[in-house]
Structures are given as C-alpha cells and as structure tokens.
Design a protein around this motif. Structure first.
Motif, PDB file in Angstrom:
ATOM      1  N   ASN A 127     -13.983  28.804  -7.125  1.00 35.53           N
ATOM      2  CA  ASN A 127     -13.690  27.478  -6.584  1.00 35.53           C
ATOM      3  C   ASN A 127     -14.688  27.136  -5.475  1.00 35.53           C
ATOM      4  O   ASN A 127     -14.805  27.862  -4.485  1.00 35.53           O
ATOM      5  CB  ASN A 127     -12.253  27.473  -6.041  1.00 35.53           C
ATOM      6  N   TYR A 128     -15.406  26.016  -5.639  1.00 36.42           N
ATOM      7  CA  TYR A 128     -16.423  25.645  -4.642  1.00 36.42           C
ATOM      8  C   TYR A 128     -15.808  25.425  -3.265  1.00 36.42           C
ATOM      9  O   TYR A 128     -16.393  25.814  -2.241  1.00 36.42           O
ATOM     10  CB  TYR A 128     -17.156  24.375  -5.083  1.00 36.42           C
ATOM     11  N   ASP A 129     -14.634  24.810  -3.216  1.00 42.26           N
ATOM     12  CA  ASP A 129     -13.999  24.556  -1.921  1.00 42.26           C
ATOM     13  C   ASP A 129     -13.739  25.851  -1.152  1.00 42.26           C
ATOM     14  O   ASP A 129     -13.770  25.871   0.077  1.00 42.26           O
ATOM     15  CB  ASP A 129     -12.683  23.801  -2.108  1.00 42.26           C
ATOM     16  N   LEU A 130     -13.477  26.928  -1.905  1.00 39.83           N
ATOM     17  CA  LEU A 130     -13.187  28.206  -1.256  1.00 39.83           C
ATOM     18  C   LEU A 130     -14.445  28.940  -0.808  1.00 39.83           C
ATOM     19  O   LEU A 130     -14.357  29.934  -0.081  1.00 39.83           O
ATOM     20  CB  LEU A 130     -12.380  29.108  -2.203  1.00 39.83           C
ATOM     21  N   SER A 131     -15.612  28.467  -1.236  1.00 35.12           N
ATOM     22  CA  SER A 131     -16.847  29.139  -0.828  1.00 35.12           C
ATOM     23  C   SER A 131     -17.090  29.017   0.675  1.00 35.12           C
ATOM     24  O   SER A 131     -17.885  29.763   1.246  1.00 35.12           O
ATOM     25  CB  SER A 131     -18.045  28.556  -1.590  1.00 35.12           C
ATOM     26  N   GLY A 135     -20.218  17.458  13.793  1.00 36.76           N
ATOM     27  CA  GLY A 135     -20.697  17.174  12.442  1.00 36.76           C
ATOM     28  C   GLY A 135     -19.562  17.044  11.449  1.00 36.76           C
ATOM     29  O   GLY A 135     -19.550  16.155  10.587  1.00 36.76           O
ATOM     30  N   LEU A 136     -18.572  17.931  11.567  1.00 39.42           N
ATOM     31  CA  LEU A 136     -17.395  17.847  10.692  1.00 39.42           C
ATOM     32  C   LEU A 136     -16.529  16.650  11.054  1.00 39.42           C
ATOM     33  O   LEU A 136     -16.076  15.902  10.186  1.00 39.42           O
ATOM     34  CB  LEU A 136     -16.575  19.131  10.808  1.00 39.42           C
ATOM     35  N   GLY A 137     -16.299  16.479  12.363  1.00 40.72           N
ATOM     36  CA  GLY A 137     -15.412  15.397  12.800  1.00 40.72           C
ATOM     37  C   GLY A 137     -15.940  14.024  12.454  1.00 40.72           C
ATOM     38  O   GLY A 137     -15.173  13.123  12.088  1.00 40.72           O
ATOM     39  N   LEU A 138     -17.264  13.841  12.544  1.00 39.46           N
ATOM     40  CA  LEU A 138     -17.863  12.535  12.250  1.00 39.46           C
ATOM     41  C   LEU A 138     -18.226  12.381  10.780  1.00 39.46           C
ATOM     42  O   LEU A 138     -18.733  11.333  10.373  1.00 39.46           O
ATOM     43  CB  LEU A 138     -19.116  12.340  13.112  1.00 39.46           C
ATOM     44  N   GLY A 139     -17.976  13.421   9.995  1.00 42.48           N
ATOM     45  CA  GLY A 139     -18.269  13.331   8.570  1.00 42.48           C
ATOM     46  C   GLY A 139     -19.750  13.385   8.246  1.00 42.48           C
ATOM     47  O   GLY A 139     -20.175  12.911   7.188  1.00 42.48           O
ATOM     48  N   LEU A 140     -20.566  13.977   9.141  1.00 42.08           N
ATOM     49  CA  LEU A 140     -22.011  14.064   8.896  1.00 42.08           C
ATOM     50  C   LEU A 140     -22.329  15.057   7.788  1.00 42.08           C
ATOM     51  O   LEU A 140     -23.332  14.919   7.095  1.00 42.08           O
ATOM     52  CB  LEU A 140     -22.739  14.472  10.180  1.00 42.08           C
ATOM     53  N   PHE A 141     -21.491  16.073   7.640  1.00 40.45           N
ATOM     54  CA  PHE A 141     -21.641  16.978   6.508  1.00 40.45           C
ATOM     55  C   PHE A 141     -20.274  17.540   6.136  1.00 40.45           C
ATOM     56  O   PHE A 141     -19.333  17.519   6.920  1.00 40.45           O
ATOM     57  CB  PHE A 141     -22.633  18.116   6.776  1.00 40.45           C
ATOM     58  N   THR A 142     -20.186  18.010   4.906  1.00 38.29           N
ATOM     59  CA  THR A 142     -18.933  18.552   4.387  1.00 38.29           C
ATOM     60  C   THR A 142     -18.770  19.996   4.870  1.00 38.29           C
ATOM     61  O   THR A 142     -19.723  20.593   5.392  1.00 38.29           O
ATOM     62  CB  THR A 142     -18.912  18.488   2.856  1.00 38.29           C
ATOM     63  N   PRO A 143     -17.583  20.590   4.700  1.00 38.20           N
ATOM     64  CA  PRO A 143     -17.331  21.903   5.294  1.00 38.20           C
ATOM     65  C   PRO A 143     -18.297  23.009   4.889  1.00 38.20           C
ATOM     66  O   PRO A 143     -18.735  23.788   5.745  1.00 38.20           O
ATOM     67  CB  PRO A 143     -15.905  22.212   4.827  1.00 38.20           C
ATOM     68  N   THR A 144     -18.642  23.108   3.605  1.00 36.15           N
ATOM     69  CA  THR A 144     -19.510  24.217   3.188  1.00 36.15           C
ATOM     70  C   THR A 144     -20.903  24.121   3.805  1.00 36.15           C
ATOM     71  O   THR A 144     -21.400  25.108   4.379  1.00 36.15           O
ATOM     72  CB  THR A 144     -19.584  24.295   1.659  1.00 36.15           C
TER      73      THR A 144
END
Length: 464
Positions: A65-69, A243-252
């Motif tokens: 699962n990509y989300d779990l990476s 970066g996460l809070g402003l949505g500049l990049f996704t978690p992975t």
C-alpha cells in the motif's frame, strides 16, 4: 444472533490475550483464524476455505500500500534525529529561551517533546528519547523527581498527535480519510496540548516553588552556542510541519524530505565536529537507525496484516453491523455515546499500544458514529453532530488520538509512565503517577473544549 455472540466473544478474547502479554499481532491472528473457524461450524454457508485464501492478498496489501510507505520513512526520520543528537540540540536551545522562567526546564522539555514528536510520530519513542536528554538536567538542577518524571511522561504523549504521526496515518487508512487533512486537523490541537501542559507545569511551580529551584545563570557563549544549534533543527522540523500543514507536499514526499535533511545535517555535523564526538550521524548511527527502522516497520506491517485478518472475522460475525443498528435505534443521546466511547479508549489505552487500539476498536466505533450522525450521506444541517461524514472522520480521529494519549499516562498501567520509570529506576512508580495527575486533568479540559468547539480541528482542513 449466534454469529454476533461469537464476534463479541472474539473481541473479548483479543483483549484477554493482550492482557496476558501475548504479542498483539499474534493475538489478532489467533482470534481471527479461530473465530472464523467457529463461525464456519455454526454457519456452514460461511466456508472456512475462502477465508483462508484471502491471506495471500491481505499480506501483499499490508506491505504494498503506497499510503503505508510513509511509515518506515517517518520512523527512520525520528531515529536519525535521535541518533544524530538533534533532540539534545532542540532541548538545549529551548531551555535557553525559557531559562528566566521558574520551572523553565519543564517547559523546555514539553516544547522539545512537541518538536521531537513532530519527527518521531511515536509517543513511546518521544518519551524514551527525551528522558535520556532531560532527566540528567532535571537531576543536576535539583528538580523534584515526581514533577520531573510527570512532565516527561505527559510530554511524551505529544508524539502521537503532533503531525506527522504514524497513528494518524493508520487512523486515516482505517476510516478512509485524507492523511493530509488529518495532519492539518492535528496542528491546532497539538499546539493546544503543548500550551496546556506548559500552563499546568507553571501552575504547579507557582503553587510549590520547591519543585523547581531557580536556575543558575549561563554564560553568553553557552547561550549563543545553544541558540545556534537550535536554528537548523527548528528549520528542519518547521519545513516538515509547515509543508504538510500548508499542503505543499503529501506525507510520503514530506517524510523523504525530512529524512534527507536530517541525514545531510547529521553528516555535516559529524564531519565538522569529528568522528570522536557524540554529535552528528556517522556510519554506526546510520546503521543503528536503519536496523531499528526495519524492526519497527516489520512489527507495524505484521500488526496491519493481522488486523486485516481479524477484520475479516468480525465482518463474517456481523458484530459491527449489529452495533451500528443498535446505536441508530437506541434512545441514547449521540454525545453520551461518544463520551462513553472516549472513556473506553482511555481505559484500553492503559494496556494497549495505540496502533492496536486504532486497528481493533475504531472499526467498531466508526460505523456506530456514522449511524448516530444520520448515515453516510447526511448533510451538516441535518446531522446529529452538526457535521457531515467527512468532517466527522476528522473530528473523531483527533478526539480518539487525544484520549489514547490519556491512556498512556492513566494508572495503573500507563505505558509512558513505565517508560519513564525505566530511565529513573530510583523514582517510585506512584510518585510518577502523582506527578502526571495535573497534566491528566488539563487534558480532560482540552478534550471537553474540542468536543464543544469542533472548529479547532476542522478550521485548517477547511481553508487549506
């Protein structure tokens, strides 16, 4: 009703096995396989063979699962920060800023726990790492043992909520919520938690100044050196959180950027200060971090696989559907049921690890909340909780993580308390629990505020 009773017995069996210290993943597998076999005997149309055949795809889905990476990357990021001494730099820098405040080291510890929690994503890792850093300083300055260990046990719980958090990732996957929205929703409650803990620490010191003796002055050079070390650490942690809070990049990608920045900075420090110093990341530090990441990630993936098998058993038993129908048809107030759920999570948090709780309990609680709220497609104006299902996922997730935090410091089996005890063996366990009480009480206040004002969780996901 016979299948539902088997499902209920299976749920109780999981808890009993875990309380008997059977590894969580193994307890889930035993219950899932054994319970499905019993169901196949009582309900022949639910054959056991097809249930076993899902193991192949379940094991692959747990790993692929990509989300779990993002999980091993977040774990590696936290371990590199600890191995490279970034946690110590963070603590020293914040303690300089709070030195003129009575009890400032306690507040610095809470701030450092919040900062380190942002890269470790684990409460136990935060508590153990910050104990190594802060306990010697507490002892050197003559702080009361109960107060110092209580601060560390409470501050350690911040690791589970402040994004990026492994527990938030798992929750988002379980209820099919947006990971980035869950991270955004956790920012304000996480800041509130650190602020409330600082208020509780300051209140205790004002009530009893003996708990925190006045700190000696430090030289200008020491102050300058501590602040200089704090700047790069703050920038690295800030890039990840903002970066996460402003949505500049996704978690992975965020986790990958965090690992790269910490690794580059750690290598730079090691080269600059020399191989003989404890600061920076050398080959042995990097090797230790990789091995520990592999062990921890393997454990988490095994738990996820076992949870998938257990979920299949519960689905065959029909217990989640039965509970949802019961809640929808009951005359109990939705908020009363919500508070009962949160109380159960606090109790279970005393002896269960946070990921296990999310994987075992949330699949039961979430369908019940959806039915109480008015169904999957209810609008905010008609919903019992005044929000649609997507908003409910976010709000309940933050509440669930907060009360799981509370379970980590709740007697008689608060896990974080025993983590702190292992680093302060001379401190009686009762003393640590008494030191935690003010922080436990102020956490209950924070839970009440978030229940009363859901906008604290929903504001950032709505505007970003």
């Amino acid at each position: 009703m016979e299948r539902e009773l088997i499902g209920l017995f299976g749920l109780l069996s999981v808890f009993m096995l875990i309380m008997l210290r059977v590894p969580v993943a193994l307890a889930m597998l035993i219950t899932g396989i054994g319970g499905s076999w019993v169901i196949s005997l009582t309900s022949p149309f639910l054959k056991f063979g097809p249930y076993l055949q899902q193991f192949k795809s379940a094991l692959w889905n747990s790993v692929a699962n990509y989300d779990l990476s993002v999980i091993p990357l977040f774990i590696l990021m936290g371990l590199l920060a600890a191995e490279g001494g970034l946690s110590k730099d963070l603590f020293k820098g914040i303690s300089v800023l709070t030195r003129n405040i009575r009890g400032g080291i306690a507040m610095a510890t809470i701030g450092a726990c919040a900062g380190f929690g942002a890269v470790s994503g684990s409460s136990i890792a935060t508590a153990s790492t910050m104990s190594r850093v802060a306990l010697p300083e507490f002892d050197r300055l003559g702080y009361d043992k109960g107060f110092a260990t209580g601060v560390l046990a409470a501050g350690g719980t911040l690791g589970i909520l402040i994004p990026p958090s492994v527990a938030l990732v798992i929750y988002a996957i379980v209820v099919e919520a947006s990971i980035i929205e869950m991270f955004q929703a956790a920012i304000i409650p996480g800041i509130l938690a650190a602020l409330f803990f600082c208020i509780a620490a300051n209140w205790r010191v004002r009530q009893n100044p003996v708990l925190a003796p006045k700190q000696p002055e430090i030289s200008t050079d020491e102050r300058r050196d501590a602040l200089r070390r704090l700047v790069p650490v703050s920038l690295i942690f800030g890039v990840i959180i903002l970066g996460l809070g402003l949505g500049l990049f996704t978690p992975t990608p965020a986790a990958a950027v965090g690992v790269a920045l910490i690794l580059i900075y750690g290598i730079y420090i090691k080269v600059k200060t020399g191989a003989d110093t404890a600061r920076g990341i050398g080959f042995s530090n990097f090797k230790n971090a990789l091995l520990e990441t592999a062990k921890t990630s393997g454990m988490i993936y095994f738990i996820l696989f076992a949870a998938d098998i257990l979920k299949g058993f519960f689905a065959r038993s029909g217990l989640p559907v039965y509970l949802s129908d019961w809640a929808a048809n009951s005359s109990l107030e939705p908020y009363l049921i919500l508070i009962a759920m949160l109380a159960i999570l606090i109790l279970l948090g005393c002896f269960m690890e946070s990921l296990s709780m999310i994987l075992v309990i949330v699949p039961f609680f979430w369908p019940v909340l959806v039915e109480l709220n008015g169904g999957d497609y209810v609008t905010a104006s008609n919903a019992a909780f005044g929000m649609d299902s997507d908003q409910l996922k976010i709000w309940f997730g933050i509440l669930a993580l907060i009360v799981v935090e509370l379970g980590l410091i709740t007697p008689p089996v608060g896990i974080n308390v025993f983590v702190i005890k292992s680093f302060s063996p001379d401190t009686p366990i009762g003393t640590i629990f008494r030191g935690v009480v003010p922080f436990f009480m102020i956490e209950l206040i924070r839970v009440g505020i978030i229940i009363a004002i859901p906008a604290l969780c929903l504001f950032l996901p709505n505007i970003l």
